[in-house]
Design an enzyme around this catalytic site. Structure first.
Site, PDB file in Angstrom:
ATOM      1  N   LYS A  92       0.847  -1.191   0.000  1.00 21.53           N
ATOM      2  CA  LYS A  92       0.000   0.000   0.000  1.00 21.53           C
ATOM      3  C   LYS A  92       0.876   1.232   0.000  1.00 21.53           C
ATOM      4  CE  LYS A  92       0.696   1.893   3.324  1.00 21.53           C
ATOM      5  NZ  LYS A  92       1.950   2.407   3.965  1.00 21.53           N
ATOM      6  N   TYR A 148      -4.942   3.952   5.680  1.00 20.20           N
ATOM      7  CA  TYR A 148      -5.520   3.017   6.652  1.00 20.20           C
ATOM      8  C   TYR A 148      -6.822   3.569   7.234  1.00 20.20           C
ATOM      9  CZ  TYR A 148      -1.154   0.342   6.818  1.00 20.20           C
ATOM     10  OH  TYR A 148      -0.069  -0.435   6.500  1.00 20.20           O
TER      11      TYR A 148
HETATM   12  P1  NDP Z   1      12.245   1.628   2.515  1.00 23.99           P
HETATM   13  O1  NDP Z   1      12.738   2.956   2.067  1.00 23.99           O
HETATM   14  O2  NDP Z   1      12.736   1.123   3.834  1.00 23.99           O
HETATM   15  O3  NDP Z   1      12.603   0.516   1.436  1.00 23.99           O
HETATM   16  C1  NDP Z   1      12.364   0.687   0.068  1.00 23.99           C
HETATM   17  C2  NDP Z   1      13.358  -0.167  -0.708  1.00 23.99           C
HETATM   18  O4  NDP Z   1      13.078  -0.002  -2.080  1.00 23.99           O
HETATM   19  C3  NDP Z   1      14.813   0.267  -0.558  1.00 23.99           C
HETATM   20  O5  NDP Z   1      15.458  -0.279   0.569  1.00 23.99           O
HETATM   21  C4  NDP Z   1      15.424  -0.258  -1.832  1.00 23.99           C
HETATM   22  O6  NDP Z   1      15.705  -1.640  -1.695  1.00 23.99           O
HETATM   23  C5  NDP Z   1      14.280  -0.155  -2.834  1.00 23.99           C
HETATM   24  N1  NDP Z   1      14.439   0.983  -3.752  1.00 23.99           N
HETATM   25  C6  NDP Z   1      14.587   0.880  -5.098  1.00 23.99           C
HETATM   26  N2  NDP Z   1      14.707   2.071  -5.665  1.00 23.99           N
HETATM   27  C7  NDP Z   1      14.647   2.982  -4.668  1.00 23.99           C
HETATM   28  C8  NDP Z   1      14.749   4.393  -4.632  1.00 23.99           C
HETATM   29  N3  NDP Z   1      14.896   5.113  -5.749  1.00 23.99           N
HETATM   30  N4  NDP Z   1      14.674   5.003  -3.443  1.00 23.99           N
HETATM   31  C9  NDP Z   1      14.491   4.316  -2.317  1.00 23.99           C
HETATM   32  N5  NDP Z   1      14.399   2.956  -2.276  1.00 23.99           N
HETATM   33  C10 NDP Z   1      14.492   2.292  -3.443  1.00 23.99           C
HETATM   34  O7  NDP Z   1      10.655   1.677   2.493  1.00 23.99           O
HETATM   35  P2  NDP Z   1       9.629   0.771   3.281  1.00 23.99           P
HETATM   36  O8  NDP Z   1      10.106  -0.625   3.322  1.00 23.99           O
HETATM   37  O9  NDP Z   1       9.275   1.421   4.544  1.00 23.99           O
HETATM   38  O10 NDP Z   1       8.337   0.905   2.320  1.00 23.99           O
HETATM   39  C11 NDP Z   1       8.258   0.221   1.086  1.00 23.99           C
HETATM   40  C12 NDP Z   1       6.791   0.091   0.682  1.00 23.99           C
HETATM   41  O11 NDP Z   1       6.130  -0.679   1.659  1.00 23.99           O
HETATM   42  C13 NDP Z   1       6.052   1.421   0.599  1.00 23.99           C
HETATM   43  O12 NDP Z   1       5.160   1.399  -0.474  1.00 23.99           O
HETATM   44  C14 NDP Z   1       5.311   1.509   1.905  1.00 23.99           C
HETATM   45  O13 NDP Z   1       4.114   2.272   1.812  1.00 23.99           O
HETATM   46  C15 NDP Z   1       5.014   0.057   2.166  1.00 23.99           C
HETATM   47  N6  NDP Z   1       4.893  -0.242   3.598  1.00 23.99           N
HETATM   48  C16 NDP Z   1       3.816  -0.951   4.029  1.00 23.99           C
HETATM   49  C17 NDP Z   1       3.639  -1.215   5.344  1.00 23.99           C
HETATM   50  C18 NDP Z   1       2.471  -1.997   5.808  1.00 23.99           C
HETATM   51  O14 NDP Z   1       2.222  -2.047   7.012  1.00 23.99           O
HETATM   52  N7  NDP Z   1       1.726  -2.654   4.914  1.00 23.99           N
HETATM   53  C19 NDP Z   1       4.578  -0.728   6.362  1.00 23.99           C
HETATM   54  C20 NDP Z   1       5.724  -0.049   5.797  1.00 23.99           C
HETATM   55  C21 NDP Z   1       5.842   0.187   4.464  1.00 23.99           C
HETATM   56  P3  NDP Z   1      17.002  -2.311  -2.377  1.00 23.99           P
HETATM   57  O15 NDP Z   1      18.174  -1.602  -1.741  1.00 23.99           O
HETATM   58  O16 NDP Z   1      16.878  -3.720  -1.947  1.00 23.99           O
HETATM   59  O17 NDP Z   1      16.900  -2.098  -3.829  1.00 23.99           O
END
Ligand code: NDP
Length: 378
Positions: A149, A234
């Site tokens: 989401k 949410y």
């Molecule tokens: P993070 O910033 O912690 O992680 C995102 C990951 O995406 C990065 O670590 C990286 O992984 C990859 N990535 C690829 N391109 C980019 C870029 N240009 N900039 C930043 N990151 C990039 O985010 P979250 O894990 O907190 O959130 C990710 C998704 O999950 C969002 O859509 C958020 O809304 C959702 N979410 C949902 C939750 C829920 O409860 N359902 C809770 C938290 C988040 P890599 O280094 O491996 O390429």
């Protein structure tokens, strides 16, 4: 990992409630006939088949700390692949989750996942603006898709994702984990079955104090908006699934007390929604406050969940007393239910259409802000 007793408690709870809860899905629709006979349709899984292989795309905070551990608890899914743009993450993930080298991809090699029989489901956990591209590429690779989401950053992108999955004959789901959490399932029942009469008012808000101003969440382009898409969704969900109707119109205002910090997004948004049956709801979301609640009010009673939207420690009560439910691993239940839907050829209760409905509300909220807080149709 939780101990076996805790797992058994969760399974017992699910077995008892599963049938009833299935019937509570929002107005989800079955995949259209156009999905049948499409290319690369993965085979349905029998109840004794091997678990479905899941590849996580984007190994950030949520994938690392919630989804991957939850995949150790699933019965119908297991983590078989990863997609990352950060090579330094690979060794730890491979050794921790026993992932073969051939199941490791980056964003350039991603499409080769089409040829990997170990991966049945691609779970997109990237910044919001990247969900559409990777969900569509996953569908084109013949894989079922879960996207986090908010489903995407526009109604148009949500529609493109749904179309791509229909065309490929794969299933699409959004990571709305709270549909699998018992307090939320109970408030859905109380609201939709009008146990205390028809719901009159919902108050639902989700805010947290974010200090990470460098993160993609503060970029309009990458996040699609601010707290509204991140956590306000949410609150929209809570109102929709408690009342069991779709809002017909909204009015909203956006605030920014720190324009030096919030240069591209609103710091705080307040909004109201009206529902066709007469219920009204009121909401706030912010990156500069801490609130986390879903309240339902009806003529003969009420229900409150607070904290409401957490991974754990969810607590609730009604006018009759405390809600007494076991803690569950929401993400494990969510993913196992998606595997069940794939096996049974059913539409997920948290389908792409469900994500699309929220995005329509989100776009209406921004339209209302642009029009000075006037009521606008969803
Ligand atoms: P993070 O910033 O912690 O992680 C995102 C990951 O995406 C990065 O670590 C990286 O992984 C990859 N990535 C690829 N391109 C980019 C870029 N240009 N900039 C930043 N990151 C990039 O985010 P979250 O894990 O907190 O959130 C990710 C998704 O999950 C969002 O859509 C958020 O809304 C959702 N979410 C949902 C939750 C829920 O409860 N359902 C809770 C938290 C988040 P890599 O280094 O491996 O390429």
């Amino acid at each position: 990992m939780p101990n076996t007793d805790a797992r058994r408690t969760r399974r017992d709870f699910l077995q008892k409630t599963g049938a009833a809860l299935g019937g509570l899905a929002l107005s989800g629709t079955a995949l259209p006939a156009s999905a049948r006979g499409a290319r690369r349709r993965p085979r349905a899984m029998s109840s004794h088949a091997k678990p479905l292989g899941v590849a996580l795309v984007g190994l950030g905070n949520y994938a690392t700390n919630q989804l991957a551990p939850a995949l150790l608890e699933t019965e119908q899914c297991r983590l078989t692949g990863i997609v990352t743009g950060t090579p330094s993450k690979i060794d730890r993930w491979r050794s921790e989750y026993d992932i073969p080298e051939k199941n490791v991809y980056n964003y350039e090699t991603f499409d080769q996942i089409a040829d990997n029989p170990d991966i049945h489901v691609v779970y997109v956990v990237l910044p919001n603006s990247m969900h559409a591209e990777y969900a569509i590429r996953a569908a084109e690779a013949g894989k079922h898709v879960i996207t986090e989401k908010p489903m995407a950053t526009s109604v148009r992108d949500c529609e493109r994702m749904i179309e791509a999955c229909e065309k490929a004959g794969v299933k699409l789901s959004v990571g709305y984990r709270l549909h699998f959490e018992p307090h939320h399932q109970e408030i859905m029942r109380l609201g939709r079955e009008q146990v205390y009469g028809r719901v009159t008012v919902i108050e639902a808000s989700f805010s947290f104090t974010s200090r990470n101003t460098e993160a993609w969440r503060f970029s309009k382009e990458m996040a699609g908006g601010g707290a509204l898409l991140d956590v306000g969704v949410y609150a929209i969900q809570g109102a929709r699934y408690t009342i069991g109707e779709e809002p017909v119109r909204v009015r909203a205002t956006g605030y920014n007390t720190r324009p030096d910090v919030f240069t591209e997004i609103y710091e705080t948004i307040l909004w109201d929604m009206e529902f066709p049956g007469g219920a009204v709801s009121t909401h706030s979301t912010s990156y500069s406050a801490n609130v986390n609640r879903l309240y339902m009010m009806a003529p003969r009673g009420w229900a409150r969940i607070e904290p409401a939207f957490m991974y754990n420690s969810v607590a609730g009560r009604t006018n009759e007393g405390p809600m007494d439910f076991p803690e569950v691993t929401q993400q494990a239940l969510q993913m196992d239910d998606f595997a069940r839907c794939i096996a049974a050829d059913e539409t997920s209760r948290v389908s792409g259409e469900e994500g699309l409905r929220d995005m329509k509300v989100i776009e209406a909220i921004y339209r209302s802000i642009d029009r000075g807080g006037r009521w606008v149709e969803v």
